[in-house]
Design an enzyme around this catalytic site. Sequence first.
Site, PDB file in Angstrom:
ATOM      1  N   ASP A  95       4.920  -5.108   3.380  1.00 42.45           N
ATOM      2  CA  ASP A  95       4.990  -6.082   4.464  1.00 42.45           C
ATOM      3  C   ASP A  95       6.118  -7.077   4.201  1.00 42.45           C
ATOM      4  OD1 ASP A  95       2.845  -4.930   5.730  1.00 42.45           O
ATOM      5  OD2 ASP A  95       1.361  -6.331   4.948  1.00 42.45           O
TER       6      ASP A  95
ATOM      7  N   TRP B 166       0.852  -1.175   0.000  1.00 42.76           N
ATOM      8  CA  TRP B 166       0.000   0.000   0.000  1.00 42.76           C
ATOM      9  C   TRP B 166       0.894   1.233   0.000  1.00 42.76           C
ATOM     10  CZ3 TRP B 166       1.046  -2.369   4.657  1.00 42.76           C
ATOM     11  CH2 TRP B 166       1.258  -1.575   5.791  1.00 42.76           C
TER      12      TRP B 166
END
Lengths: 385, 385, 185, 185
Positions: free
Chosen positions: C129, C110
């Site tokens: 991540d 994101w």
Amino acid sequence: MTGWFRRVSAMIASVVVSSPGLARAADPAPVLQAEQSDVAQLPAMGAHWVLPYTKTTAITLYDGDNGHVLGTLPATPLANTVITPDRRSIYITETSWSLVDHGDRHDMLQQFDARTLERVRELALPPRALVGRKQQNFDVDANGKFGFIFDLSPASAVTVVDLSAFRVVRTVDIPGCALVFPWQGGGFSSLCGDGSLTNVAVGSDGKATVTHSKPFFSADGDPVYEQSLAERAKGDAYFITYSGKVMKAHLGPQPVIETAWSIQQAAGQPVAGTGVQELAWRPGGTQPFAMFYYNHHLFALMHMGTYWTHKTAGTEVWELDTQAHRLVRRIDLPAPAKAVAVSQDQKPLLYANGENGNLMVIDLQNGKTLRNTHIDAGAMTLTPP
Amino acid sequence: MTGWFRRVSAMIASVVVSSPGLARAADPAPVLQAEQSDVAQLPAMGAHWVLPYTKTTAITLYDGDNGHVLGTLPATPLANTVITPDRRSIYITETSWSLVDHGDRHDMLQQFDARTLERVRELALPPRALVGRKQQNFDVDANGKFGFIFDLSPASAVTVVDLSAFRVVRTVDIPGCALVFPWQGGGFSSLCGDGSLTNVAVGSDGKATVTHSKPFFSADGDPVYEQSLAERAKGDAYFITYSGKVMKAHLGPQPVIETAWSIQQAAGQPVAGTGVQELAWRPGGTQPFAMFYYNHHLFALMHMGTYWTHKTAGTEVWELDTQAHRLVRRIDLPAPAKAVAVSQDQKPLLYANGENGNLMVIDLQNGKTLRNTHIDAGAMTLTPP
Amino acid sequence: MTESFFDKLGEKLTRKMAQGISRRSMIARAGSAAVVTSSLPVLPVQRAQAAAAQTPQSAAVSDFDRRAQSTDPTKCDYWRHCAIDGVLCGCCGGGVHTCPPGTQPSPVSWIGTCRNPVDNRSYVIAYRDCCGRTLCNSSPDCHCNTEDRELPVYRPQANNDIIWCFGGSSAVYHCSTAALVGQAE
Amino acid sequence: MTESFFDKLGEKLTRKMAQGISRRSMIARAGSAAVVTSSLPVLPVQRAQAAAAQTPQSAAVSDFDRRAQSTDPTKCDYWRHCAIDGVLCGCCGGGVHTCPPGTQPSPVSWIGTCRNPVDNRSYVIAYRDCCGRTLCNSSPDCHCNTEDRELPVYRPQANNDIIWCFGGSSAVYHCSTAALVGQAE
């Protein structure tokens, strides 16, 4: 009384008393008798049962009246859960790997019996969305025929499950859209990035027919919360924006969306805008909204803050009449809360998951806090429909 | 710079500055440049690395000198872990189910590279023992040829693994016995319920030859701790009883067991007996003992209590010279601890897992507490051999 | 930059998506799937462009940006962390753009836009991540959940509740990084 | 007691052990297994007999027994909990001899001997784990680790660190019960 138990009995007979130096009680109590191990069953699901996610491993089933644990359902924070309209089953969608953090990925729909908490059936699914804190990642329609499971891999889709046959019917791609808001029956709508709804009718033959509604909100200007509410029984949704505008919608192939009203205005407060320095009362949290469906009162976790505080914990719960668009009352919470839920009975209880891991239980008849107990509460809490 | 990255660049070029209303700093700093994501690698394992079990999901690798996290290894409290003598690999035995709490059971031996923490190899095992807090559920011999994994299903056995070929050689039943204390090479001994040792020689061809030693302790009267110490490099074991008697043993087909001496007597205290009302200094905890192998000083977690307090946390660590059978010093802990470990270098650090979840780090050169930090420490801590 | 990290990850993602579609086809589609057409582009990264560009009230500085520091990247108030949700990899043996040993960075992420208090410029941050290992057990100080310009999951590239672990060996979440992508102008 | 609970569990255990041996044979035994002979009986329950019978210093009462209460079975100091290790099932939707819904009692267990402060008699307690579900997340007050007459794993029937989940659908630990087996005399 044969076999293993006979051996145990033989053992008991040979064990000496370990406290001969102590006098027996004056009144000779009868010797306690051997007990048999058994497994608890639950009564029919009560309106005051409450199911918070706890730690990262479970949904713990509590009796809201006395705070006792009734049982445990296995669930990570990424699991999604539905209590069926008849309260007899609990569905959990879950994702795991055969070797904890590697190996084969398993995406499963599991059906639990609500009285025994036993896993009755399970079904392998296509990869589901791994995204925390969204009730509307998974829901069922009001008659319990279809289940709708949001996928994101990273393309968007919804897996449709026939809950009677317990099989996957199909996967419907919903590019640019997400989540499922079930209709009264036969379909669901999803929120889209262009501010519209995508509506998917699923026929009894499993065939899917898709329609698109016109944009009714701005994802960039003031997006609708993912945690907006779905009222399965009526096929209604209550879409609520970051700034606190509420839009009721009746869902179907051609959704009807009512005019937006402001939570803050209903409470006699200034309407909140989207200014990053504009202080106002605002909704926020991981599960910021709940509804008491008997009278359609909305319960919203509210805090004072600027825009972009949509995940911030609430210090108060505002009860709002969604028909009259007016504030019923403001409830001060003992501690800031990230999730709110409400029981659906004539003596309703309000539940709030504290940022501190407490579960707060508030009697809505008098506003009193009945309990405020540390239970490692997570980001969501369910109540029986 | 093609494909996906080109699209990202195009995106960046079109994004507007989000703070035009603010003046730039007087000194025009250069625009920060794009970074590439990468993955950390570790240097060769340092003597001051420390590996406590944390929460219920991991072994967290810390730098004992500064308290920084260096990495994470996946491990439940039922996992067993060995750092190889050359410090280049970390073996973890683990048990999991394909669907978290049901489905297929997997018992695995996993080898991790100590620099990359990547899982290099893994091997399916027969069902291993599910029993917490025992370093000696799993060990390897000093030359790294064989691994020995304790099974309990509920009959006792040991799985022998050829670590070079990375395959199961055989399972040896050890009825009435448990745990593995590796020899310098070619075998292991296990503690038995009748107070004896069972000794299993494993030839280079994988053939097992079993001998039994005479009883040397009483499992009923004063049992030897499961957490007794194994010194792989010498094939020695330090068997320590609940009441604090230490028996050094040289392991092999015919183990040689030295005369017992008392920790308390070595410290000028009364010898502790087995009275349930006999107050004395006693060892206790989930990992009550550690050894500094350079000089064979024993570190024991000690508390004041009666018999049957063998799991009780220690308030002090006693350092004992195992050759002279005398106390070197008593170290007051900042908080009661359940596990103790020590680094194996010239500037040794003592580690203690507090009951409160803290990891305490104590400089053994001056006895000072360097750190006392909450890390959700579990029941065990490993240090590099 | 002849064969960049992004290129490699892009390839990985393409492979993964192909596999995903293949798996779905096998398991799920009883009949022919109903495909919803839409004017929105399918690739999340392109949607992110729109999300980042149309931030409301861009003339003002958010509370996060106003209070942010630029010295300690292992704290939630480090300037790049204006829209992060998770455990900071810098607390886990990694760094602000570095995954801890034994984990893999997600090829997709994101996107946030945060203001650097040192140069008062806004930068695009890719919150990637690190995946494939059980959760990092770091200090509670390292668990952050900030929300500047964070949008719902129907705008996935601006959403930080998604487990952004689509391209690695497993989608198990370990921690989150905040890599600098470029200036936001 | 025509077909008792214990009988059924005994059968279950026999089946399970047969399966376990079968599985081990398949997976592990490259050649013929070396079987260690021993004068000890193999069945844990028989070893427990010896363990319980030969408690040292049986004339005195332990600190646990001395302080134990008989009114609240959801506390660690309830008299039957003199050698329990785990989460009390009474805090999890079960009871002192009742597994919570959705779990199964282990057919075998560890054995303790605890003194009832009401009648000053000692009783044999079977600490049966309830299995097959992720850990019960109850109050920290319900996590106990007592140790009266608790012996090492080489005396398995007197050991409370073992996950006593040998006979059920899975060996995942949920909580522990303390069923009364009979008077210790």
